[in-house]
Design a protein around this motif. Structure first.
Motif, PDB file in Angstrom:
ATOM      1  N   ALA A 248       0.976  -1.208  -0.065  1.00 58.94           N
ATOM      2  CA  ALA A 248       0.079   0.005   0.139  1.00 58.94           C
ATOM      3  C   ALA A 248       0.927   1.206   0.243  1.00 58.94           C
ATOM      4  O   ALA A 248       0.988   1.766   1.088  1.00 58.94           O
ATOM      5  CB  ALA A 248      -1.044  -0.085   1.178  1.00 58.94           C
ATOM      6  N   PRO A 249       1.571   1.491  -1.412  1.00 53.41           N
ATOM      7  CA  PRO A 249       2.245   2.861  -1.150  1.00 53.41           C
ATOM      8  C   PRO A 249       1.644   4.016  -0.620  1.00 53.41           C
ATOM      9  O   PRO A 249       0.194   4.156  -1.169  1.00 53.41           O
ATOM     10  CB  PRO A 249       2.730   2.661  -2.655  1.00 53.41           C
ATOM     11  N   GLY A 250       2.410   4.825   0.113  1.00 57.07           N
ATOM     12  CA  GLY A 250       1.888   6.083   0.543  1.00 57.07           C
ATOM     13  C   GLY A 250       1.314   5.967   1.928  1.00 57.07           C
ATOM     14  O   GLY A 250       0.860   6.999   2.472  1.00 57.07           O
ATOM     15  N   THR A 251       1.652   4.789   2.602  1.00 57.90           N
ATOM     16  CA  THR A 251       0.947   4.632   4.042  1.00 57.90           C
ATOM     17  C   THR A 251       1.858   4.321   5.024  1.00 57.90           C
ATOM     18  O   THR A 251       1.573   3.891   6.139  1.00 57.90           O
ATOM     19  CB  THR A 251       0.026   3.495   3.924  1.00 57.90           C
ATOM     20  N   ALA A 252       3.229   4.487   4.532  1.00 59.52           N
ATOM     21  CA  ALA A 252       4.162   3.858   5.560  1.00 59.52           C
ATOM     22  C   ALA A 252       4.311   4.804   6.819  1.00 59.52           C
ATOM     23  O   ALA A 252       4.888   4.339   8.034  1.00 59.52           O
ATOM     24  CB  ALA A 252       5.624   3.663   4.822  1.00 59.52           C
ATOM     25  N   TYR A 253       4.547   6.146   6.506  1.00 60.31           N
ATOM     26  CA  TYR A 253       4.843   7.069   7.608  1.00 60.31           C
ATOM     27  C   TYR A 253       4.132   8.458   7.157  1.00 60.31           C
ATOM     28  O   TYR A 253       3.526   8.572   5.950  1.00 60.31           O
ATOM     29  CB  TYR A 253       6.398   7.400   7.610  1.00 60.31           C
ATOM     30  N   SER A 254       4.188   9.297   8.137  1.00 57.31           N
ATOM     31  CA  SER A 254       3.283  10.411   7.970  1.00 57.31           C
ATOM     32  C   SER A 254       4.358  11.280   6.777  1.00 57.31           C
ATOM     33  O   SER A 254       5.327  11.563   6.999  1.00 57.31           O
ATOM     34  CB  SER A 254       3.502  11.315   9.353  1.00 57.31           C
ATOM     35  N   GLY A 255       3.541  11.572   5.846  1.00 58.20           N
ATOM     36  CA  GLY A 255       3.971  12.762   4.741  1.00 58.20           C
ATOM     37  C   GLY A 255       4.521  11.599   3.727  1.00 58.20           C
ATOM     38  O   GLY A 255       5.066  12.295   2.773  1.00 58.20           O
ATOM     39  N   ASP A 256       4.180  10.519   3.747  1.00 51.70           N
ATOM     40  CA  ASP A 256       4.567   9.565   2.710  1.00 51.70           C
ATOM     41  C   ASP A 256       3.959   9.918   1.314  1.00 51.70           C
ATOM     42  O   ASP A 256       2.854   9.753   1.286  1.00 51.70           O
ATOM     43  CB  ASP A 256       4.020   7.869   2.983  1.00 51.70           C
ATOM     44  N   ARG A 257       4.621  10.321   0.346  1.00 51.81           N
ATOM     45  CA  ARG A 257       3.918  10.586  -0.774  1.00 51.81           C
ATOM     46  C   ARG A 257       4.219   9.556  -2.153  1.00 51.81           C
ATOM     47  O   ARG A 257       3.711   9.848  -3.134  1.00 51.81           O
ATOM     48  CB  ARG A 257       4.930  11.745  -1.444  1.00 51.81           C
ATOM     49  N   GLN A 258       4.329   8.504  -1.725  1.00 52.84           N
ATOM     50  CA  GLN A 258       4.656   7.245  -2.649  1.00 52.84           C
ATOM     51  C   GLN A 258       3.054   7.016  -3.569  1.00 52.84           C
ATOM     52  O   GLN A 258       2.231   6.702  -2.633  1.00 52.84           O
ATOM     53  CB  GLN A 258       5.083   5.996  -2.258  1.00 52.84           C
ATOM     54  N   PRO A 259       3.094   7.332  -4.813  1.00 57.05           N
ATOM     55  CA  PRO A 259       1.961   6.626  -5.616  1.00 57.05           C
ATOM     56  C   PRO A 259       1.826   5.139  -5.655  1.00 57.05           C
ATOM     57  O   PRO A 259       3.074   4.540  -5.785  1.00 57.05           O
ATOM     58  CB  PRO A 259       1.996   7.484  -6.829  1.00 57.05           C
ATOM     59  N   ALA A 260       0.789   4.600  -5.864  1.00 59.63           N
ATOM     60  CA  ALA A 260       0.713   3.131  -6.547  1.00 59.63           C
ATOM     61  C   ALA A 260       0.480   2.912  -7.730  1.00 59.63           C
ATOM     62  O   ALA A 260       0.805   2.042  -8.212  1.00 59.63           O
ATOM     63  CB  ALA A 260      -0.554   2.541  -5.650  1.00 59.63           C
ATOM     64  N   THR A 261       0.197   4.271  -8.532  1.00 59.91           N
ATOM     65  CA  THR A 261      -0.102   4.030  -9.975  1.00 59.91           C
ATOM     66  C   THR A 261       0.480   5.428 -10.735  1.00 59.91           C
ATOM     67  O   THR A 261       0.682   6.384  -9.904  1.00 59.91           O
ATOM     68  CB  THR A 261      -1.692   3.944 -10.192  1.00 59.91           C
ATOM     69  N   MET A 262       0.419   5.141 -11.766  1.00 58.61           N
ATOM     70  CA  MET A 262       0.960   6.206 -12.681  1.00 58.61           C
ATOM     71  C   MET A 262       0.064   7.540 -12.688  1.00 58.61           C
ATOM     72  O   MET A 262       0.301   8.661 -13.151  1.00 58.61           O
ATOM     73  CB  MET A 262       1.336   5.778 -14.126  1.00 58.61           C
ATOM     74  N   ASP A 263      -1.333   7.131 -12.341  1.00 51.75           N
ATOM     75  CA  ASP A 263      -2.188   8.241 -12.344  1.00 51.75           C
ATOM     76  C   ASP A 263      -1.733   9.243 -11.336  1.00 51.75           C
ATOM     77  O   ASP A 263      -2.015  10.470 -11.309  1.00 51.75           O
ATOM     78  CB  ASP A 263      -3.728   7.782 -11.841  1.00 51.75           C
ATOM     79  N   HIS A 264      -0.828   8.913 -10.454  1.00 53.81           N
ATOM     80  CA  HIS A 264      -0.425   9.969  -9.254  1.00 53.81           C
ATOM     81  C   HIS A 264       1.055   9.789  -9.347  1.00 53.81           C
ATOM     82  O   HIS A 264       1.738  10.263  -8.244  1.00 53.81           O
ATOM     83  CB  HIS A 264      -0.793   9.289  -7.874  1.00 53.81           C
ATOM     84  N   TYR A 265       1.660   9.500 -10.194  1.00 53.11           N
ATOM     85  CA  TYR A 265       3.091   9.839 -10.516  1.00 53.11           C
ATOM     86  C   TYR A 265       3.441  11.019 -10.202  1.00 53.11           C
ATOM     87  O   TYR A 265       2.846  12.157 -10.555  1.00 53.11           O
ATOM     88  CB  TYR A 265       3.440   9.470 -12.224  1.00 53.11           C
ATOM     89  N   VAL A 266       4.538  11.444  -9.321  1.00 52.77           N
ATOM     90  CA  VAL A 266       4.972  12.797  -8.858  1.00 52.77           C
ATOM     91  C   VAL A 266       6.120  13.191  -9.831  1.00 52.77           C
ATOM     92  O   VAL A 266       7.269  12.737  -9.741  1.00 52.77           O
ATOM     93  CB  VAL A 266       5.515  12.789  -7.617  1.00 52.77           C
ATOM     94  N   GLU A 267       6.009  14.231 -10.826  1.00 53.62           N
ATOM     95  CA  GLU A 267       6.868  15.084 -11.497  1.00 53.62           C
ATOM     96  C   GLU A 267       7.742  15.986 -10.621  1.00 53.62           C
ATOM     97  O   GLU A 267       7.317  16.932 -10.223  1.00 53.62           O
ATOM     98  CB  GLU A 267       6.101  15.503 -12.752  1.00 53.62           C
ATOM     99  N   LEU A 268       8.851  15.698 -10.535  1.00 54.05           N
ATOM    100  CA  LEU A 268       9.817  16.613  -9.967  1.00 54.05           C
ATOM    101  C   LEU A 268      11.194  16.760 -10.368  1.00 54.05           C
ATOM    102  O   LEU A 268      11.708  16.009 -11.310  1.00 54.05           O
ATOM    103  CB  LEU A 268      10.101  15.741  -8.428  1.00 54.05           C
ATOM    104  N   PRO A 269      11.749  17.757 -10.233  1.00 49.48           N
ATOM    105  CA  PRO A 269      13.181  18.043 -11.069  1.00 49.48           C
ATOM    106  C   PRO A 269      14.141  17.353 -10.251  1.00 49.48           C
ATOM    107  O   PRO A 269      14.043  17.131  -9.140  1.00 49.48           O
ATOM    108  CB  PRO A 269      13.428  19.859 -10.887  1.00 49.48           C
ATOM    109  N   ASP A 270      15.299  17.064 -10.821  1.00 49.47           N
ATOM    110  CA  ASP A 270      16.423  16.496 -10.259  1.00 49.47           C
ATOM    111  C   ASP A 270      17.342  17.968 -10.151  1.00 49.47           C
ATOM    112  O   ASP A 270      18.224  18.069 -10.907  1.00 49.47           O
ATOM    113  CB  ASP A 270      16.899  15.361 -11.346  1.00 49.47           C
TER     114      ASP A 270
END
Length: 359
Positions: A248-270
């Protein structure tokens, strides 16, 4: 000439979590997070450079750093003695086959390295990280109350934890953390996945997959019995139960931003801002993590026996530095069909479809 994104340092603590705590945490968490971020930054180049040398020029890691390649010296644990010193490995405490130490962290690092070595050798037929008998070297008690553990390109390094972010002693207790970080070494010697955006998320995901499998294999848990948590119990309880959940990605800790599907992919700069996590490598790894979980559950039984071997063959023979999610997905489907057959290929393909990577 090494590219900028090769100059990275990967550690078990998600940098965006540390950055969040450095800004919004308690006073103790702020201090611990800033210390962890500053200490980790000192290792950003060494790991990538050492890995690149071994891949590009075929130089054995043991020869580069002076460690042994020998069946009788397969692991050694050192003590950095919590003195804030930056040199490694430290004072030698326990070698392969030697009696247990009075130091719990030494023994946990020893046992975790040995169990990871055994997993790769017995299950995957791999002779250490480089498949050439490389000695696994670990240093415990690194820094002062350091909230992190990492593979630096040559060896494992463990902080003690401050009790503000990680529980004191929690990093050496977590077998999946040890398996995760050592698998970064396997990736360096094989696919060499660049630590940025999707290829970096795959790099993190393969480490989570095999970190979890090392734990499942050691505990003799089926896919159904496993908790599919990475670093369960390593964080202080007020922050959360684990670092990541593959189930269950996104449920491990407070503030966990992990998505489980590409619908919620997080686009971030490197952009070297820890809040952006090298383009989301610890964040978006939730998607391939969940795909592996789904495939393993569909196949049933012990996850290391089929799903694990499919992912291992893919990592070590099919991928390259800039592999993206869709290419990795197609490669696992191909490997599943080659190793096992249509039913397994369909299980893998269905998992990647469920997380939105394949159409």
């Amino acid at each position: 000439m090494f590219s900028r994104r090769q100059h990275t340092h990967c550690s078990i603590a998600p940098p965006d979590l540390l950055a969040q705590l450095a800004i919004d945490g308690t006073s103790g968490q702020k201090e611990a997070a800033v210390r962890a971020l500053a200490t980790s930054a000192a290792f950003r180049q060494q790991r990538a450079v050492m890995g690149r040398l071994t891949r590009q020029f075929g130089l054995p890691m043991g020869q580069l750093v002076g460690f042994n390649i020998s069946a009788t010296r397969r692991l050694t644990v050192y003590d950095n003695q919590t003195k804030g010193r930056t040199f490694l490995p430290g004072v030698r405490i326990r070698g392969w086959g030697e009696p247990a130490s009075k130091d719990t962290s030494v023994n946990e690092a020893y046992d975790g390295s040995s169990e990871t070595y055994d997993f790769y050798q017995r299950v995957m037929g791999r002779n250490s990280l480089d498949d050439a008998g490389m000695e696994l070297v670990s240093s415990v008690h690194y820094g002062v109350a350091y909230d992190n553990a990492f593979w630096d390109g040559t060896q494992m390094v463990y902080g003690d934890g401050s009790g503000q972010i990680f529980q004191v002693g929690g990093l050496t207790r977590a077998l999946d953390v040890i398996g995760h970080e050592l698998t970064h070494g396997v990736t360096e010697f094989t696919a060499g996945l660049a630590y940025s955006k999707q290829s970096g998320a795959l790099n993190e995901s393969f480490s989570d997959v095999f970190g979890s499998l090392v734990k499942q294999y050691t505990l003799k848990q089926t896919a159904l019995e496993a908790d599919w948590l990475i670093g369960e119990g390593a964080l202080v309880p007020s922050l959360g139960k684990a670092l990541r959940s593959m189930k269950a990605p996104g449920t491990a800790y407070s503030g966990d931003r992990q998505p489980a599907t590409m619908d919620h992919y997080v686009e971030l700069p490197d952009d070297n801002d820890p809040r952006n996590d090298n383009g989301g490598v610890h964040i978006n790894s939730g998607i391939p993590n969940h795909a592996f979980y789904l495939a393993a559950m569909e196949m049933g039984g012990n996850a290391w026996e089929q799903a694990g071997k499919i992912w291992y063959r893919t990592l070590t023979t099919k991928l390259h530095a800039n592999t993206q999610f869709d290419e990795a997905a197609r490669s696992t489907v191909e490997v599943a069909g080659t190793l096992y057959g249509t039913a397994e290929a369909q299980a893998v393909e269905g998992a990647w479809r469920e997380v939105g990577v394949l159409p």
